[in-house]
Write a protein that holds these residues in place. Structure first.
Motif, PDB file in Angstrom:
ATOM      1  N   ASP A   1      -4.330 -13.692   2.544  1.00 11.70           N
ATOM      2  CA  ASP A   1      -4.911 -14.943   3.018  1.00 11.70           C
ATOM      3  C   ASP A   1      -4.971 -15.996   1.916  1.00 11.70           C
ATOM      4  OD1 ASP A   1      -8.468 -14.201   2.826  1.00 11.70           O
ATOM      5  OD2 ASP A   1      -6.784 -13.305   1.769  1.00 11.70           O
TER       6      ASP A   1
ATOM      7  N   ILE B   1       3.760 -18.329   7.399  1.00 14.87           N
ATOM      8  CA  ILE B   1       2.384 -18.571   7.802  1.00 14.87           C
ATOM      9  C   ILE B   1       1.652 -19.101   6.580  1.00 14.87           C
ATOM     10  CG2 ILE B   1       1.747 -16.141   7.398  1.00 14.87           C
ATOM     11  CD1 ILE B   1      -0.225 -16.472   9.802  1.00 14.87           C
TER      12      ILE B   1
ATOM     13  N   THR C   1      -1.334 -20.485   3.984  1.00 16.56           N
ATOM     14  CA  THR C   1      -2.585 -19.951   3.486  1.00 16.56           C
ATOM     15  C   THR C   1      -3.770 -20.811   3.881  1.00 16.56           C
ATOM     16  OG1 THR C   1      -3.751 -19.251   1.483  1.00 16.56           O
ATOM     17  CG2 THR C   1      -2.360 -21.178   1.305  1.00 16.56           C
TER      18      THR C   1
ATOM     19  N   GLY D   1      -3.530 -21.132   8.451  1.00 21.77           N
ATOM     20  CA  GLY D   1      -2.830 -20.135   9.257  1.00 21.77           C
ATOM     21  C   GLY D   1      -1.755 -20.720  10.138  1.00 21.77           C
TER      22      GLY D   1
ATOM     23  N   THR E   1       1.757 -21.660  11.580  1.00 21.80           N
ATOM     24  CA  THR E   1       2.995 -20.886  11.572  1.00 21.80           C
ATOM     25  C   THR E   1       4.192 -21.793  11.799  1.00 21.80           C
ATOM     26  OG1 THR E   1       2.741 -20.408  13.927  1.00 21.80           O
ATOM     27  CG2 THR E   1       1.840 -18.805  12.385  1.00 21.80           C
TER      28      THR E   1
ATOM     29  N   SER F   1       2.262 -13.056  12.178  1.00 16.64           N
ATOM     30  CA  SER F   1       0.809 -12.945  12.218  1.00 16.64           C
ATOM     31  C   SER F   1       0.317 -12.301  10.937  1.00 16.64           C
ATOM     32  CB  SER F   1       0.364 -12.123  13.433  1.00 16.64           C
ATOM     33  OG  SER F   1       0.873 -10.807  13.362  1.00 16.64           O
ATOM     34  N   ARG F   2      -0.967 -12.478  10.675  1.00 22.76           N
ATOM     35  CA  ARG F   2      -1.533 -12.003   9.415  1.00 22.76           C
ATOM     36  C   ARG F   2      -2.766 -11.164   9.712  1.00 22.76           C
ATOM     37  NH1 ARG F   2      -2.557 -16.953   5.919  1.00 22.76           N
ATOM     38  NH2 ARG F   2      -4.447 -17.129   7.200  1.00 22.76           N
TER      39      ARG F   2
ATOM     40  N   ASN G   1      -5.666  -9.953   7.658  1.00 21.42           N
ATOM     41  CA  ASN G   1      -6.277 -10.092   6.334  1.00 21.42           C
ATOM     42  C   ASN G   1      -6.949  -8.805   5.869  1.00 21.42           C
ATOM     43  OD1 ASN G   1      -5.444 -12.757   6.213  1.00 21.42           O
ATOM     44  ND2 ASN G   1      -7.375 -13.556   7.012  1.00 21.42           N
TER      45      ASN G   1
END
Length: 117
Positions: free
Chosen positions: A30, A51, A53, A56, A58, A71-72, A74
Motif C-alpha cells: 500500500d 494500481i 499507492t 488505489g 487502477t 487488486s491489492r 494490503n
C-alpha cells in the motif's frame, strides 16, 4: 531485503482465466504503486495495468481493458491480476513492478502465461 514474487502463470485455453499474484516482502504494497508488465521474446516489456499507492486508482492498457482486473490485498502485501477471456495474444512472461517516491523500481522474477487456441 525488498523482494517481489510473481506466481500464478500457467497454460490455459483461449477464453479461460488465470489469476496472477505478486507477493511483496520487505515492504508493504500500500506504500507503493504496483504494476504488471508483460514481455514476449524479441519485444519490449510493456506495462498493462497498475494500481496507485495514493487512492488505489487502477489503470489498464487498452489491450486488456475490460478483461483484466488488478487488486491489492494490503493485509497479505499482495497484488493480484485477474485475467479473464484470455486470448492467444496474451501469451507472455508477466512481471510485477513496485515503485514509490525515492524507492524502487523493484521487479519480480516473472511468471509465464501461455494461452492455447
Amino acid at each position: 531485503d525488498v523482494q517481489l514474487q510473481a506466481s500464478g502463470g500457467g497454460l490455459v485455453q483461449a477464453g479461460g482465466s488465470l489469476r496472477l499474484s505478486c507477493a511483496a516482502s520487505g515492504f508493504t504494497v500500500d506504500h507503493y504503486s504496483i504494476g504488471w508488465f508483460r514481455q514476449v521474446p524479441g519485444k519490449a516489456r510493456l506495462g498493462i495495468s497498475c494500481i496507485s499507492t495514493t487512492d488505489g486508482s487502477t489503470y489498464y492498457d487498452q489491450s486488456v481493458k475490460g478483461r483484466f482486473a488488478i487488486s491489492r490485498d494490503n493485509a497479505k502485501s499482495t497484488v493480484h491480476l485477474q485475467m479473464n477471456s484470455l486470448k492467444v495474444e496474451d501469451t507472455a512472461v508477466y512481471y510485477c513492478n513496485a515503485v514509490s517516491i525515492g524507492a524502487g523500481p523493484y521487479w519480480g522474477q516473472g511468471t509465464l502465461v501461455t494461452v492455447s487456441s
